[in-house]
Enzyme design. Structure first.
Site, short mmCIF file in Angstrom:
data_model
loop_
_atom_site.label_atom_id
_atom_site.label_comp_id
_atom_site.label_asym_id
_atom_site.label_seq_id
_atom_site.Cartn_x
_atom_site.Cartn_y
_atom_site.Cartn_z
N HIS A 18 6.65 -27.72 14.34
CA HIS A 18 6.44 -26.29 14.89
C HIS A 18 6.35 -25.38 13.75
O HIS A 18 6.10 -25.55 12.46
CB HIS A 18 7.72 -25.89 15.83
N HIS A 21 8.46 -25.21 10.42
CA HIS A 21 8.19 -26.20 9.49
C HIS A 21 6.80 -25.68 8.63
O HIS A 21 6.80 -25.87 7.41
CB HIS A 21 8.04 -27.65 10.10
N CYS A 126 27.57 -32.34 15.97
CA CYS A 126 26.46 -31.88 16.53
C CYS A 126 25.24 -32.68 16.11
O CYS A 126 24.87 -32.72 14.83
CB CYS A 126 26.17 -30.39 16.16
N CYS A 129 22.43 -30.79 14.75
CA CYS A 129 22.30 -30.39 13.15
C CYS A 129 22.58 -31.89 12.29
O CYS A 129 22.62 -31.78 11.23
CB CYS A 129 23.85 -29.74 12.92
N CYS A 143 27.50 -25.02 19.52
CA CYS A 143 26.63 -25.07 18.04
C CYS A 143 25.77 -23.74 18.39
O CYS A 143 24.95 -23.66 19.14
CB CYS A 143 25.91 -26.16 17.98
N HIS A 146 21.71 -24.79 18.00
CA HIS A 146 21.10 -25.69 19.21
C HIS A 146 21.75 -25.16 20.40
O HIS A 146 21.23 -26.08 21.41
CB HIS A 146 21.48 -27.15 18.75
N LYS A 292 16.77 -18.10 16.78
CA LYS A 292 16.17 -19.01 15.93
C LYS A 292 15.23 -19.87 16.84
O LYS A 292 15.52 -20.34 17.80
CB LYS A 292 17.53 -19.99 15.36
N LYS A 295 13.16 -26.52 17.99
CA LYS A 295 12.74 -27.54 18.91
C LYS A 295 13.78 -27.63 19.86
O LYS A 295 13.46 -27.83 21.03
CB LYS A 295 12.19 -28.80 18.12
#
Ligand code: ME8
Length: 469
Positions: A18, A21, A126, A129, A143, A146, A292, A295
């Site tokens: 995405h 990256h 997690c 992570c 988390c 996420h 944030k 994905k």
């Protein structure tokens, strides 16, 4: 030739890449190109992180073997670099058997040096992570990155004695004195504060995860994916380079993985007697409406779609331009479209076009006198990774070019037959354009080439065509 070895993170291949990256890879490419243009022998490493629970789970869901699953996704990451014009020197995959062997040798060394111990461990893991979280890390039991609940895991694992090595080698002061540089300063202070609060040893093996490098000396466990991943930076220099290129000059990462790069990685290196990288720089996050982009959360922007619409150079420009590199900032397609229209099409594109049209129309004689008005200031900013500032400097000179034209009105000078003034004016703008061409080369390589050609042939062609809304 001085060497310059820089790296991006190796990305998880649990899904397609995405815009997050793309951000790190583009920044790394800008730096790599800048250093190449300055005569350095650049080695830019990027690649994929292919082991661990997260990938194994994604493969299971896709009803594929982990190997099949990663083999099908890796080309998407390679393609992203191609589409974005990111010229890496090497694309690294952690499933490379040579790397797997180097990881095992590294762990053997850690063990022989006395930094590994077997212990029973229980903690909240997690998978997003790929790390244990402490109760303090959680927000409402989840988390924060996420938004998932971590799972309680209890295993007998091998531990890396992080606290012992950090104390023996005084990692705190290596960071504090910038012998091992952690940037930006706010991140450095954050790391120093956490080290001071106390270091916990790290579990570096997994009993419950099969998809990974076999732990040397105990086949019932695999190497923790993060240890496997961090070693890529060193392993690449052994697999792909003969000459001495370690230590890395710069690890470019996002702030989410700062602890691994600023504390665990240097500690691992110190424990086996390797040199430390010179610098780790952690940039901020793209957020979407303040959250944030990730994905796992499912709010990502697709860089390929954006490139198809706006072109690689415009995407490279827009995302580095939007906010300072070390900070977080909101991003959206609307913001990219606005930069495209205002600063690229109506900014650089328009300045080039109208200047060439007038040079032709008024038969002005232009010469390539070398005045790089921007060079030092843009270069200094790029070296400091202040891409946002560098692009602002470039934008200002574009604005100056357009303003000079508006103020001095070449069309009126032509009407009044003021040939000398007209010639001087068009030469001035022509030099500004040459200087822009040079200074955008690392950011927008194709546009820079196109500008160079047009300035030589004096044939105007649109640089940033209008985009259908
Ligand atoms: O962490 N904004 O891989 P990963 C900006 N495999 N950058 C972002 C971003 C966002 N919203 N989201 C991701 C891993 N990134 C490990 C790394 S390295 C030895 C192993 C970028 O696929 C940023 O560089 O989760 C971040 O650090 C990285 O992608 C995480 O990629």
């Amino acid at each position: 030739m001085p060497k310059y070895y820089l790296t991006t993170p190796i990305y998880y291949v649990n899904d397609v890449p995405h815009l997050g990256h793309a951000y790190t890879s583009i920044a790394a490419d800008v730096l790599a190109r800048y250093h190449k243009l300055n005569g350095d022998d650049v080695f830019l490493l990027t690649g994929t992180d292919e082991h661990g629970a997260k990938i194994a789970e994604a493969a299971k869901e896709a009803k594929k073997s982990p190997q099949e699953f990663v083999d099908q996704l890796v080309p998407k990451f390679e393609n992203l670099c191609k589409v974005l014009n990111v010229q890496y020197s090497q694309f690294f995959r952690t499933t490379n058997p040579k790397h797997e062997k180097i990881v095992q040798e590294f762990i053997d060394k850690l063990n022989k040096a006395g930094y590994i111990e077997k212990r029973k461990y229980q903690g909240l893991y997690c998978v997003g992570c790929e790390k244990f979280l402490t109760p303090d890390d959680l927000v409402d039991g989840r988390c924060p990155d996420h938004k998932t609940e971590p799972v309680m895991q209890s295993e007998e694992n091998y531990f890396f004695l992080l606290s012992k090595i950090a104390e023996e080698k005084d990692l705190y002061n290596l960071i504090k004195s910038d012998k091992f540089k952690v940037s930006p300063v706010a991140r450095k202070n954050e790391v120093l504060g956490k080290i001071k609060a106390g270091l916990e040893d790290v579990s570096i093996s997994r009993e419950s995860v099969e998809w990974g490098v076999k732990f040397p000396g105990d086949e019932s466990q695999t190497v923790y994916v993060w240890v496997d991943a961090l070693i890529n930076y060193l392993s690449a220099t052994k697999i792909y380079k003969d000459g001495p290129i370690w230590p890395a000059d710069l690890h470019l990462i996002g702030k989410d993985i700062l602890w691994f790069h600023a504390v665990i990685w240097p500690a691992m290196l110190l424990a086996v007697g390797e040199k430390l990288p010179k610098e780790v720089f952690a940039h901020g996050f793209f957020t979407i409406d303040g959250h944030k982009m990730s994905k796992t959360v499912g709010n990502v922007l697709d860089p390929i779609e954006l490139v198809e619409k706006y072109g690689a150079d415009a995407v490279r420009y827009a995302i580095l331009r939007e906010f300072p590199f070390g900070e977080d900032g909101d991003i959206s397609e609307e913001k990219i479209a606005l930069r495209y229209e205002k600063e690229l099409a109506n900014g650089i594109g328009n300045l080039l076009n109208r200047t060439l049209v007038m040079i032709n129309k008024y038969g002005a004689k232009v010469s390539d006198k070398e005045i790089d008005r921007l060079g030092t200031s843009v270069g200094e900013k790029v070296q400091r990774l202040d891409f946002h500032g560098a692009l602002e400097t470039i934008r200002l000179i574009v604005e100056t070019g357009n303003e000079i034209i508006e103020e001095k009105k070449p069309w009126e000078l032509a009407k009044g037959n003021k040939t000398k003034e007209l010639n001087e004016l068009l030469n001035e703008v022509y030099w500004i354009l040459n200087s822009i061409t040079k200074n955008i080369a690392s950011f927008m390589p194709d546009t820079s080439e196109k500008m160079k050609k047009q300035l030589k042939t004096l044939k105007p062609e649109p640089l940033f065509p209008r985009i259908e809304k």
